[in-house]
Design a protein around this motif. Structure first.
Motif, PDB file in Angstrom:
ATOM      1  N   PRO A  57       0.819  -1.206   0.000  1.00  0.00           N
ATOM      2  CA  PRO A  57       0.000   0.000   0.000  1.00  0.00           C
ATOM      3  C   PRO A  57       0.857   1.262   0.000  1.00  0.00           C
ATOM      4  CG  PRO A  57       0.081  -0.945   2.200  1.00  0.00           C
ATOM      5  CD  PRO A  57       0.829  -1.881   1.291  1.00  0.00           C
ATOM      6  N   ALA A 112      -7.122  -3.508  -6.490  1.00  0.00           N
ATOM      7  CA  ALA A 112      -6.934  -2.057  -6.374  1.00  0.00           C
ATOM      8  C   ALA A 112      -8.269  -1.332  -6.502  1.00  0.00           C
ATOM      9  CB  ALA A 112      -5.936  -1.572  -7.426  1.00  0.00           C
ATOM     10  N   SER A 154      -8.637   2.465  -4.777  1.00  0.00           N
ATOM     11  CA  SER A 154      -7.329   2.995  -5.159  1.00  0.00           C
ATOM     12  C   SER A 154      -7.401   3.808  -6.442  1.00  0.00           C
ATOM     13  CB  SER A 154      -6.369   1.819  -5.359  1.00  0.00           C
ATOM     14  OG  SER A 154      -5.144   2.254  -5.875  1.00  0.00           O
ATOM     15  N   GLN A 195      -5.039  10.200  -2.626  1.00  0.00           N
ATOM     16  CA  GLN A 195      -5.702   8.913  -2.795  1.00  0.00           C
ATOM     17  C   GLN A 195      -4.731   7.771  -2.540  1.00  0.00           C
ATOM     18  OE1 GLN A 195      -7.120   9.937  -6.909  1.00  0.00           O
ATOM     19  NE2 GLN A 195      -8.970   8.923  -6.152  1.00  0.00           N
ATOM     20  N   ARG A 196      -5.328   6.610  -2.236  1.00  0.00           N
ATOM     21  CA  ARG A 196      -4.537   5.382  -2.074  1.00  0.00           C
ATOM     22  C   ARG A 196      -4.054   4.909  -3.439  1.00  0.00           C
ATOM     23  NH1 ARG A 196      -4.155   1.127   1.273  1.00  0.00           N
ATOM     24  NH2 ARG A 196      -5.788   1.809   2.684  1.00  0.00           N
ATOM     25  N   LEU A 197      -2.888   4.276  -3.444  1.00  0.00           N
ATOM     26  CA  LEU A 197      -2.432   3.545  -4.617  1.00  0.00           C
ATOM     27  C   LEU A 197      -1.686   2.316  -4.133  1.00  0.00           C
ATOM     28  CD1 LEU A 197       0.881   4.012  -5.441  1.00  0.00           C
ATOM     29  CD2 LEU A 197       0.000   6.312  -5.694  1.00  0.00           C
ATOM     30  N   TRP A 198      -1.504   1.385  -5.030  1.00  0.00           N
ATOM     31  CA  TRP A 198      -0.792   0.153  -4.689  1.00  0.00           C
ATOM     32  C   TRP A 198       0.462   0.047  -5.531  1.00  0.00           C
ATOM     33  CZ3 TRP A 198      -2.027  -2.919  -0.668  1.00  0.00           C
ATOM     34  CH2 TRP A 198      -3.286  -2.739  -0.094  1.00  0.00           C
TER      35      TRP A 198
END
Length: 158
Positions: free
Chosen positions: A73, A112, A117, A81-84
Motif C-alpha cells: 500500500p 486495487a 485505489s 488517494q490510495r495507490l498500490w
C-alpha cells in the motif's frame, strides 16, 4: 495445462509462496535464502503489510501455486488517494506464456479497484521486454515524465 485461479495468500500458503519468492529473488541476482524469505513473507502477512495474490490450481493438500503478485500500500499526496505498488510479479519458468501473468495482473487490478485505489504502479528492468509487452497490453503506461532516484542506506540494496 491445469486451470489456474486467483487466490489471496495467507499464512497457510507460506511454504508455496516462499518457494516461488525465492526463485524470484534468484532471478534478480540474489543468493537463495529460503529461511530468510519465509521470515520476510511471514512478517508481511502477519502485519497485513502487503497483499499477496497467487495463481493456483488444485485444492487442499493438492493446491499448487504457479505464480504470485505482491502489492504494497501507498498513497499519492498530490491526488490524496490510495495507490498500490505492484512490487513483485513472478511466474514459474516452466509456466510462462500460459496466461498466469495476465491472471495475476487482472487480480491486482480488481483488488486495487475494490480498495478505492487511484491505481497501481510498478517498476521493471529496462531489458525485461516480455513483461513490458504484457504491462502495456494490460493498460499500463510507461512514465516518460518523471525520473526515479534511490538512496541506498546499506549494502543490501537492489
Amino acid at each position: 495445462m491445469p486451470e489456474y485461479r486467483l487466490e489471496r495468500a495467507g499464512l497457510e500458503d507460506l511454504e508455496q509462496i516462499a518457494l516461488l519468492f525465492d526463485e524470484y529473488r534468484v532471478y534478480y541476482g540474489q543468493v537463495s535464502d529460503l529461511q530468510g524469505v519465509q521470515f520476510f513473507l511471514k512478517a508481511r502477512l502477519e502485519a497485513d503489510e502487503s497483499a499477496i495474490w497467487m495463481a493456483v490450481t488444485g485444492n487442499g493438500a493438492n493446491k499448487e501455486a504457479g505464480g504470485f503478485a505482491q502489492l504494497y500500500p501507498s498513497f499519492s499526496s498530490v491526488s490524496m488517494q490510495r495507490l498500490w505498488i505492484l512490487n513483485d510479479l513472478y511466474v514459474a519458468a516452466e509456466l510462462r506464456g500460459q496466461g498466469l501473468g495476465s491472471l495475476l495482473l487482472d487480480g491486482a487490478r480488481e483488488f486495487a479497484l475494490s480498495t478505492g485505489s487511484k491505481g497501481l504502479t510498478l517498476t521493471t528492468m529496462t531489458d525485461n521486454t516480455t513483461a513490458q509487452r504484457l504491462y502495456v497490453a494490460k493498460g499500463y503506461v510507461r512514465d516518460d515524465e518523471f525520473y526515479t532516484y534511490n538512496l541506498f542506506l546499506n549494502t543490501k540494496h537492489e
